[in-house]
Design a protein around this motif. Structure first.
Motif, PDB file in Angstrom:
ATOM      1  N   HIS A  94     -26.834 -15.410  11.812  1.00 35.42           N
ATOM      2  CA  HIS A  94     -26.022 -14.197  11.922  1.00 35.42           C
ATOM      3  C   HIS A  94     -24.634 -14.530  12.460  1.00 35.42           C
ATOM      4  N   ASN A  98     -21.084 -14.063  10.388  1.00 36.82           N
ATOM      5  CA  ASN A  98     -19.961 -13.284  10.904  1.00 36.82           C
ATOM      6  C   ASN A  98     -18.710 -14.145  11.027  1.00 36.82           C
ATOM      7  N   SER A 240     -24.586  -8.404   4.899  1.00 35.44           N
ATOM      8  CA  SER A 240     -24.065  -8.185   6.244  1.00 35.44           C
ATOM      9  C   SER A 240     -23.910  -6.678   6.483  1.00 35.44           C
ATOM     10  N   ARG A 241     -23.617  -6.343   7.719  1.00 39.24           N
ATOM     11  CA  ARG A 241     -23.490  -4.919   8.052  1.00 39.24           C
ATOM     12  C   ARG A 241     -22.323  -4.287   7.285  1.00 39.24           C
ATOM     13  N   ILE A 244     -23.370  -3.740   3.679  1.00 41.25           N
ATOM     14  CA  ILE A 244     -24.292  -2.608   3.531  1.00 41.25           C
ATOM     15  C   ILE A 244     -23.524  -1.294   3.498  1.00 41.25           C
ATOM     16  N   ILE A 245     -22.548  -1.149   4.390  1.00 41.92           N
ATOM     17  CA  ILE A 245     -21.751   0.076   4.425  1.00 41.92           C
ATOM     18  C   ILE A 245     -20.992   0.260   3.121  1.00 41.92           C
ATOM     19  N   ASP A 311     -31.128  -5.479   2.137  1.00 43.58           N
ATOM     20  CA  ASP A 311     -31.337  -4.833   3.437  1.00 43.58           C
ATOM     21  C   ASP A 311     -32.726  -4.204   3.444  1.00 43.58           C
ATOM     22  N   THR A 313     -35.129  -2.612   4.863  1.00 46.27           N
ATOM     23  CA  THR A 313     -35.545  -1.810   6.005  1.00 46.27           C
ATOM     24  C   THR A 313     -36.560  -0.762   5.569  1.00 46.27           C
TER      25      THR A 313
END
Length: 473
Positions: A94, A98, A240-241, A244-245, A311, A313
């Motif tokens: 991670h 980043n 990554s975050r 995803i957005i 992702d 989840t």
């Protein structure tokens, strides 16, 4: 005579007494022998106990129990170490991801700090990937990770077995944040493959249409469309975050804009993410000749599944239609594009016998035969916010494509592939236009659904006129 008669019974009485005496004597001897045998057995057992005590058997048992306890402790310690290593690896991956994202700027002298880099780096894979994306290659990269993990699905709730999922975190698909300047789809779609090895799994035992690579396939005629689709999709990777957005923001606007205005419009609007770039390759190869309604449905569902793969989840798992979840057969290693067939039976057939369907004939019939049961026009599949200009799927269309019975094939398709007849619903007519919507609903949907469809139609119109105005998109 009387005296002789009186003396006759005497011998008989004497014999009886004699027998009784002998019987008593025999009983006494038998009892004595039994007592002697009992005493002898007791003595033998006592001697055995004494020998066991002399050999210190209790000490041996205690030693064995001690060894068992020690092995158990060592096992528990090893398990804790493994869990700690797994946590450390995930944390470093991670951090490296980043760092890679932050270091991708339009300068040539940016170097990622070595402290954030995995010891087994592969800069060549990162350089190739970033060249494909129009970015300068990074000097270092994080190696791809292959892990045995369960995938959320009917079976992941749990699939529970050793499913080989490959995550490739060394690719920074958000490296160029100004997505409006991203390059066109690369000519060589093989560069989109995120893992080494052939994209067709398993390989054909004999020469097959999908055997050879489709390098620069757009200049080759004819090229194999099944291989091209797999090369475009590559392999699933963790998002990554920030990715995803971005994917969520473009999940409905991008497919509508691509079908309505073309993929170049998506590029110019700055909404061409890596996922949509992959889907653009598949769309141009396999589905561009389909009608607008079918293309929109395919792009929507494929992106939904691709985002879930990136992702995985519980929330995204719950958002997938149940028929789109993994089947047990998908735990077997297979070509990645198989996962995107909406029909579970077709996915299983491709896993076990994909080389029966890997010719271009399959896709030519697919494009001409595939139909979404939708009784309205294409303009009724989406809405547009008048203030932001963003597109959104109409709730009625979104619900319709989540019904597996709406994904059909015309009878001509089954003339060539009759074994798929039981796996795919059959299209039996032409959907009516909006002007004949009421008749279409009566002819296409069961009686129990008519009122609900009319209600949803009214809700769709209401959303078009006012609801989107209140939504902050």
């Amino acid at each position: 005579m009387e005296q002789g008669a009186s003396k006759t019974p005497a011998p008989a009485g004497g014999m009886a007494d004699s027998r009784r005496l002998k019987k008593r004597e025999l009983d006494r001897k038998a009892q004595r022998l039994a007592r002697e045998r009992t005493k002898s057995r007791i003595a033998e057992l006592e001697a055995m106990v004494a020998r066991l005590q002399d050999n210190d058997a209790n000490a041996q048992i205690s030693a064995l129990m001690g060894q068992l306890s020690q092995v158990t402790r060592e096992r528990d310690k090893a398990m804790r170490v493994l869990r700690s290593l797994d946590t450390s690896i995930q944390r470093h991956l991670h951090m490296a991801t980043n760092t890679t994202q932050l270091s991708t700027v339009p300068t040539d002298d940016v170097v990622v700090p070595p402290s954030h880099i995995s010891t087994s780096s592969r800069s060549d894979a990162s350089s190739e990937t970033h060249r494909d994306q129009g970015c300068d290659p990074l000097p270092v990269a994080v190696p791809e990770q292959s892990t045995n993990a369960a995938i959320w699905d009917d079976n992941l709730g749990c699939l529970g077995g050793n499913v080989n999922i490959t995550f490739n975190d060394n690719i920074n698909h958000q490296g160029c944040m100004d997505v409006s300047t991203l390059p066109d789809l690369p000519t060589n779609t093989a560069s989109n493959v995120d893992v080494p090895g052939d994209v067709i799994v398993p390989k054909a035992m004999i020469l097959c249409h999908c055997t050879s690579s489709n390098d620069h396939y757009r200049s080759q005629k004819p090229f194999n469309k099944w291989r091209a689709a797999n090369e475009s999709l590559g392999r699933s990777k963790r998002l990554s975050r920030a990715e995803i957005i971005t994917e969520d923001l473009t999940s409905e606007d991008t497919p509508i804009r691509a079908v309505l205005e073309g993929w170049d419009s998506v590029e110019q609007s700055g909404k061409m993410t890596d996922s949509w770039r992959k889907l653009r390759g598949v769309d141009q190869v396999c589905f561009q000749a389909c009608s607008q309604i079918e293309r929109l449905a395919i792009l929507r569902m494929m992106h939904l599944l691709m985002t879930y793969h990136g992702d995985p989840t519980l929330e995204r798992h719950a958002s997938l239609p149940h028929w789109f979840l993994m089947r047990p057969s998908q735990a077997i290693e297979h070509s990645y594009a198989i996962d995107y067939f909406v029909w579970p039976g077709v996915r299983e057939r491709f896993i076990f016998s994909q080389h029966q369907y890997c010719t271009n004939l399959f896709w030519d019939l697919f494009r001409s035969s595939f139909k979404i049961l939708w009784p309205f026009d294409f303009r009724d599949t989406y809405m547009q916010n008048s203030q932001t200009g963003r597109f959104q799927l109409s709730p009625l269309f979104e619900e319709r494509i989540r019904d597996i019975n709406a994904w059909t094939m015309s009878p001509d398709f089954f003339l060539q592939f009759p074994e798929l007849y039981g796996d795919i619903p059959t299209y039996m007519g032409v959907p009516p236009t909006v002007g004949n919507a009421a008749t279409g609903l009566v002819s296409y949907f069961p009686e129990a659904q008519r009122a609900e469809e009319r209600r949803m139609r009214q809700d769709s119109i209401a959303l078009q006129t006012g609801l989107l105005e209140a939504i902050d998109i």
